[in-house]
Enzyme design. Structure first.
Site, PDB file in Angstrom:
ATOM      1  N   GLU A  54      -5.183   2.258   2.465  1.00 51.58           N
ATOM      2  CA  GLU A  54      -5.202   1.036   3.280  1.00 51.58           C
ATOM      3  C   GLU A  54      -5.432   1.366   4.746  1.00 51.58           C
ATOM      4  OE1 GLU A  54      -3.426  -2.026   5.932  1.00 51.58           O
ATOM      5  OE2 GLU A  54      -2.793   0.043   5.638  1.00 51.58           O
ATOM      6  N   HIS A  70       0.839  -1.205   0.000  1.00 51.61           N
ATOM      7  CA  HIS A  70       0.000   0.000   0.000  1.00 51.61           C
ATOM      8  C   HIS A  70       0.872   1.253   0.000  1.00 51.61           C
ATOM      9  CE1 HIS A  70       0.186   1.218   4.331  1.00 51.61           C
ATOM     10  NE2 HIS A  70       0.219  -0.072   4.594  1.00 51.61           N
TER      11      HIS A  70
END
Length: 483
Positions: free
Chosen positions: A333, A287
């Site tokens: 995320e 991420h």
């Protein structure tokens, strides 16, 4: 804990580097003449010697810095990643945007006002509401365990600040953090149900330094939203000592976060197209967003560097593997896997073409185990992947992998997953803190992890294998992670 490595970890790395580099052959100009296992071995050797992992994580954290989801900083990072992936020669490089509710950190201040005034080190938890402009001053009620808060009767915290002092246990696989996660994610609403005017926790970390860990939390529908914050471990212990001496401890908390409304985040996607089965996908992810206290080196600049390096080394082979390798750098995320959910929804029609998926989102490594969640954990190609990983010091784990936080939504749609289990004994020393900076990254550790990822990714893309099973129907659970 600067450069904290367990003695066994150091020994592992020293042994891995010397064996793997000297034993691996170079990739021949005609890899068709080599076995996939030999190509994987040579790729691992290249990864162990590569400068690319350190270059990527250094550039990302230095040139971009913090990358709070949904902000201009995250968008700059996405544009940077897109340009970098294009420069590295990947195909189909693109951004896939999605919307989310924005949140911005403001002023953060806390102090003990009684019995003796003294400052505290505090940070707001993600999505926390603000205090009144003048702050909130109230008596603190300490709960040694989160379970004690849940046992408190309704109304028992009326007009008070709840403080959960439970510590996070240091465990190699991060399960101590997983067990404590509900303290941060759900505690504010639980405290509010019992009348609290604010909620504080001992930071979910494994160090004893005087800085706090941030992280996301979620308010329950229909429950009053109260300010939520994390205190550094020494500050929580200071409050506990005062209470143990019989004092009524009063704290003043001031938080000024804001909500800019609906904002945009994005996933960054790039591919190495397969030569024979281009519609079949091996997905490796990380991420791109980070919390704003540090520069997101451990969480998750390291992961971005690891998966990008693995795919780049495979992309540069004279002959590409059979299947397509897709790199996904997920957005948002940290706010609840928002990019992962957006990706799974946008690509729902091709989930049956996702052959295997995994993510690097647990720091720099090294990798110590290979875990799967496939129909047949003894499938010949799984055995070959494990055999190729063994010289890197990686043992065969179980068949209960989650794939990583951002892989969870795909797993729930039936995608088989693996975990390259990362050494996490020191991960929560810096996770979500101001100490998450590039000086925490160690070349030998991140390179071993890149070697593991390139080994797995190449063989998964080159070897034949159908790993699918009815994961949801069989009730094998959901992914857990470090967001």
């Amino acid at each position: 804990m600067r450069n904290h490595i367990l003695p066994a970890l150091g020994a592992l790395l020293l042994g891995v580097s010397s064996v793997a580099v000297t034993a691996a052959p170079a990739v021949a100009a005609s890899p068709a003449a080599q076995s996939p296992d030999a190509v994987a071995q040579a790729l691992a050797a290249k990864a162990l010697a590569s400068d690319l992992p350190m270059q990527i994580v250094t550039d990302l954290t230095t040139e971009l810095g913090p990358r709070l989801a949904g902000t201009a900083a995250e968008k700059r990072a996405a544009d940077w990643a897109k340009a970098r992936l294009e420069k590295l020669g990947f195909e189909n490089v693109r951004l896939e945007p999605f919307t989310m509710a924005g949140w911005l950190r403001g002023e953060e201040k806390a102090e003990i006002t009684g019995p003796t005034p003294q400052p505290l080190v505090v940070t707001a938890l993600g999505t926390s509401v603000a205090t009144p402009p003048e702050g909130i001053e109230a008596e603190v009620v300490i709960f040694k365990r989160y379970a004690d808060l849940l046992d408190a009767p309704a109304g028992s915290l009326k007009g008070k600040i709840a403080l959960v002092a439970e510590q996070t246990v240091r465990v190699q696989d991060g399960s101590g953090y997983g067990a404590a996660g509900q303290i941060r994610r759900s505690g504010a609403s639980e405290a509010a149900k019992r009348g609290a005017v604010a909620y504080m926790i001992r930071s979910l970390g494994t160090h004893d330094h005087r800085f706090p860990h941030t992280g996301s939390q979620t308010y329950q529908d229909g429950v009053t939203k109260i300010p939520a914050a994390a205190l550094s471990p020494p500050d929580v212990e200071q409050i506990e000592r005062l209470a143990a001496k019989g004092h009524t401890v009063k704290v003043k908390l001031k938080l000024t976060p804001s909500n800019p409304g609906t904002v945009t985040s994005q996933n960054v996607i790039a591919e190495v197209k397969g030569r024979e089965k281009p519609d079949e996908i091996i997905l490796i992810g990380a991420h791109l967003d980070s919390w704003d206290l540090g520069t997101g080196a451990i969480d998750d600049g390291a992961g971005v560097a690891i998966v990008t390096t693995a795919a780049k080394l495979i992309r540069d082979l004279p002959q590409r593997p059979k299947r397509t390798i897709r790199v996904v750098l997920f957005g948002a995320e940290e706010y609840g896997l928002l990019g992962a959910k957006a990706y799974a929804e946008a690509h729902k029609a091709e989930m049956d073409k996702h052959i295997l998926a995994t993510e690097a989102d647990f720091g720099q490594g090294p990798v110590y185990a290979f875990n799967t969640r496939v129909a047949d954990p003894k499938h010949p190609s799984i055995v070959r992947i494990q055999n190729a990983l063994t010289p890197l010091g990686i043992y065969r784990g179980d068949n209960a992998a989650s794939g990583g936080p951002d892989i969870g939504p795909m797993m729930q749609l039936g995608v088989p997953v693996v975990n390259l289990a990362l050494e996490g004994s020191d991960y929560f020393d810096t996770h979500h803190t101001p100490d998450d900076t590039i000086d925490r990254i160690e070349r030998k550790r991140i390179n071993q992890t890149a070697a593991a990822y390139v080994t797995f990714t190449y063989l998964a893309a080159e070897l034949d294998g159908d790993y699918r099973q009815k994961l949801v129907a069989e009730g094998q659970g959901t992914a857990t992670g470090s967001n």
